[in-house]
Design a protein around this motif. Sequence first.
Motif, PDB file in Angstrom:
ATOM      1  N   THR A   3      -4.160  -6.947   4.430  1.00  0.00           N
ATOM      2  CA  THR A   3      -3.124  -6.006   4.296  1.00  0.00           C
ATOM      3  C   THR A   3      -3.349  -4.794   5.079  1.00  0.00           C
ATOM      4  O   THR A   3      -4.354  -4.402   5.475  1.00  0.00           O
ATOM      5  CB  THR A   3      -3.315  -5.433   2.718  1.00  0.00           C
ATOM      6  OG1 THR A   3      -4.560  -4.881   2.384  1.00  0.00           O
ATOM      7  CG2 THR A   3      -3.002  -6.943   1.815  1.00  0.00           C
ATOM      8  N   LEU A   4      -2.141  -3.785   5.139  1.00  0.00           N
ATOM      9  CA  LEU A   4      -2.334  -2.624   5.766  1.00  0.00           C
ATOM     10  C   LEU A   4      -1.645  -1.421   4.688  1.00  0.00           C
ATOM     11  O   LEU A   4      -0.392  -1.788   4.411  1.00  0.00           O
ATOM     12  CB  LEU A   4      -1.837  -2.657   6.969  1.00  0.00           C
ATOM     13  CG  LEU A   4      -1.444  -1.037   7.707  1.00  0.00           C
ATOM     14  CD1 LEU A   4      -2.904  -0.396   8.036  1.00  0.00           C
ATOM     15  CD2 LEU A   4      -0.466  -1.314   8.915  1.00  0.00           C
ATOM     16  N   THR A   5      -2.409  -0.716   4.240  1.00  0.00           N
ATOM     17  CA  THR A   5      -1.844   0.401   3.545  1.00  0.00           C
ATOM     18  C   THR A   5      -1.735   1.745   4.289  1.00  0.00           C
ATOM     19  O   THR A   5      -2.705   1.882   4.987  1.00  0.00           O
ATOM     20  CB  THR A   5      -2.986   0.943   2.102  1.00  0.00           C
ATOM     21  OG1 THR A   5      -3.293  -0.388   1.526  1.00  0.00           O
ATOM     22  CG2 THR A   5      -2.138   1.839   1.413  1.00  0.00           C
ATOM     23  N   VAL A   6      -0.589   2.222   4.431  1.00  0.00           N
ATOM     24  CA  VAL A   6      -0.002   3.310   5.200  1.00  0.00           C
ATOM     25  C   VAL A   6       0.003   4.593   4.195  1.00  0.00           C
ATOM     26  O   VAL A   6       0.960   4.704   3.436  1.00  0.00           O
ATOM     27  CB  VAL A   6       1.047   3.119   6.087  1.00  0.00           C
ATOM     28  CG1 VAL A   6       1.489   4.405   6.906  1.00  0.00           C
ATOM     29  CG2 VAL A   6       0.911   1.884   6.905  1.00  0.00           C
ATOM     30  N   TYR A   7      -0.660   5.679   4.658  1.00  0.00           N
ATOM     31  CA  TYR A   7      -0.802   6.696   3.893  1.00  0.00           C
ATOM     32  C   TYR A   7      -0.099   8.037   4.510  1.00  0.00           C
ATOM     33  O   TYR A   7      -0.370   8.192   5.670  1.00  0.00           O
ATOM     34  CB  TYR A   7      -2.148   7.257   3.421  1.00  0.00           C
ATOM     35  CG  TYR A   7      -2.819   6.595   2.387  1.00  0.00           C
ATOM     36  CD1 TYR A   7      -2.798   6.566   0.944  1.00  0.00           C
ATOM     37  CD2 TYR A   7      -3.666   5.286   3.066  1.00  0.00           C
ATOM     38  CE1 TYR A   7      -3.624   5.762   0.292  1.00  0.00           C
ATOM     39  CE2 TYR A   7      -4.548   4.596   1.888  1.00  0.00           C
ATOM     40  CZ  TYR A   7      -4.028   4.546   0.541  1.00  0.00           C
ATOM     41  OH  TYR A   7      -4.847   3.825  -0.364  1.00  0.00           O
ATOM     42  N   ARG A   8       1.123   8.548   4.129  1.00  0.00           N
ATOM     43  CA  ARG A   8       1.856   9.457   4.850  1.00  0.00           C
ATOM     44  C   ARG A   8       1.298  10.612   4.132  1.00  0.00           C
ATOM     45  O   ARG A   8       1.924  11.255   3.193  1.00  0.00           O
ATOM     46  CB  ARG A   8       3.272   9.215   4.757  1.00  0.00           C
ATOM     47  CG  ARG A   8       3.740   7.636   5.294  1.00  0.00           C
ATOM     48  CD  ARG A   8       5.245   7.647   5.418  1.00  0.00           C
ATOM     49  NE  ARG A   8       5.649   6.360   5.650  1.00  0.00           N
ATOM     50  CZ  ARG A   8       6.918   6.251   6.129  1.00  0.00           C
ATOM     51  NH1 ARG A   8       7.831   7.182   5.805  1.00  0.00           N
ATOM     52  NH2 ARG A   8       7.134   4.803   6.376  1.00  0.00           N
TER      53      ARG A   8
END
Length: 360
Positions: A3-8
Amino acid sequence: MNTLTVYRLGRVEYEDGLQLMKLFGEARRQGLCGDVLLLLEHPPVLTLGRAAVRGNVLASDESLAAEGVELFSTDRGGDVTYHGPGQLVGYPIFLLPAHRQDVRRYVRDVEQCMHRTLAEYGLSSITIPKWPGVWLGPADSPEARKIAAIGLHLSKWLTSHGFAINVNTHLPHFNFIVPCGIREAGVTSLRRELGREVPLSEVEEKVARHFADVFELQLVEPAPPTRTVSVTLMRGQGPDARVLLLRRRPTRGGFWQIVTGRMEPGEAPREAAARELFEETGLRAEVLDLDYRHAFAVGNTVPPRLVEENAFAARCPDLFEVRLGDEHDAYEWVDVPTALERLPFKGLREAVGRAVRLRG
């Protein structure tokens, strides 16, 4: 598929960004989270990589301070570079699997994400072997111009630091340095190339998608950050100006801070600021928005607990007596230099600085 969690994250103070990389890196190393991509903006800052030549910083310390530009040394590769508002900074925190444990491949993959993103804007970008980063224009030509910087760090196949794409960046700030030590070529931005402002959120979406595709990861949504507010309470004017500091009880850390607190569900930031001011000091007063929102990690927990904070200021009547709430055991009215010295977090110091400038 991993998985890849992207935090903006929006605005992140540079030192807070280093802490986020450290905490997410430890969480990834321990298997407490999947791969992470932090997307953010920094305030104006010059960073020196491991190969940096101090002479490539052209501005004096006084000039940098006058422009509000900080200077940091880091453990990433490369020379000196600039970060600032309007620039999309990305920090991939990846634990590379066995079939990707190749430094050159990792650099090429990050570059490929940049190329794909820029291609969506009709820009054909290149890499130039002798120079780091992503470029527009023909190599070995006066028209060559850098649009994205890359400075990476790997430790036992755990990645940190990353890249910076000039979207709406204030390009004159690059005159403070020789970018990445390259004197023969200049820099550019999406705004300059396209002749229009480009929404940073739009670029974030494209970058996230391409990182997931190139690194064969499944995008997952992050948990929302905790929303908080801060209030700088001041009295007096000019050299007589004083800032209220509250000392947290030992069980809550024992450090000095300005008024801070969580937003309640459904509460607007200004409403939360006025409520926290009353609960922590007993004062009912108008709160002024400082136009400062930033993200950071609270404490040293792994994985980190993310907070997004809005900053406000308020004026205290001279004869008002502070009434402490349950979180604090002492308070002091201190001058501005003392407040800036005591406050342990960059975001709180920035809030105080903005409140002082607002009050003139």
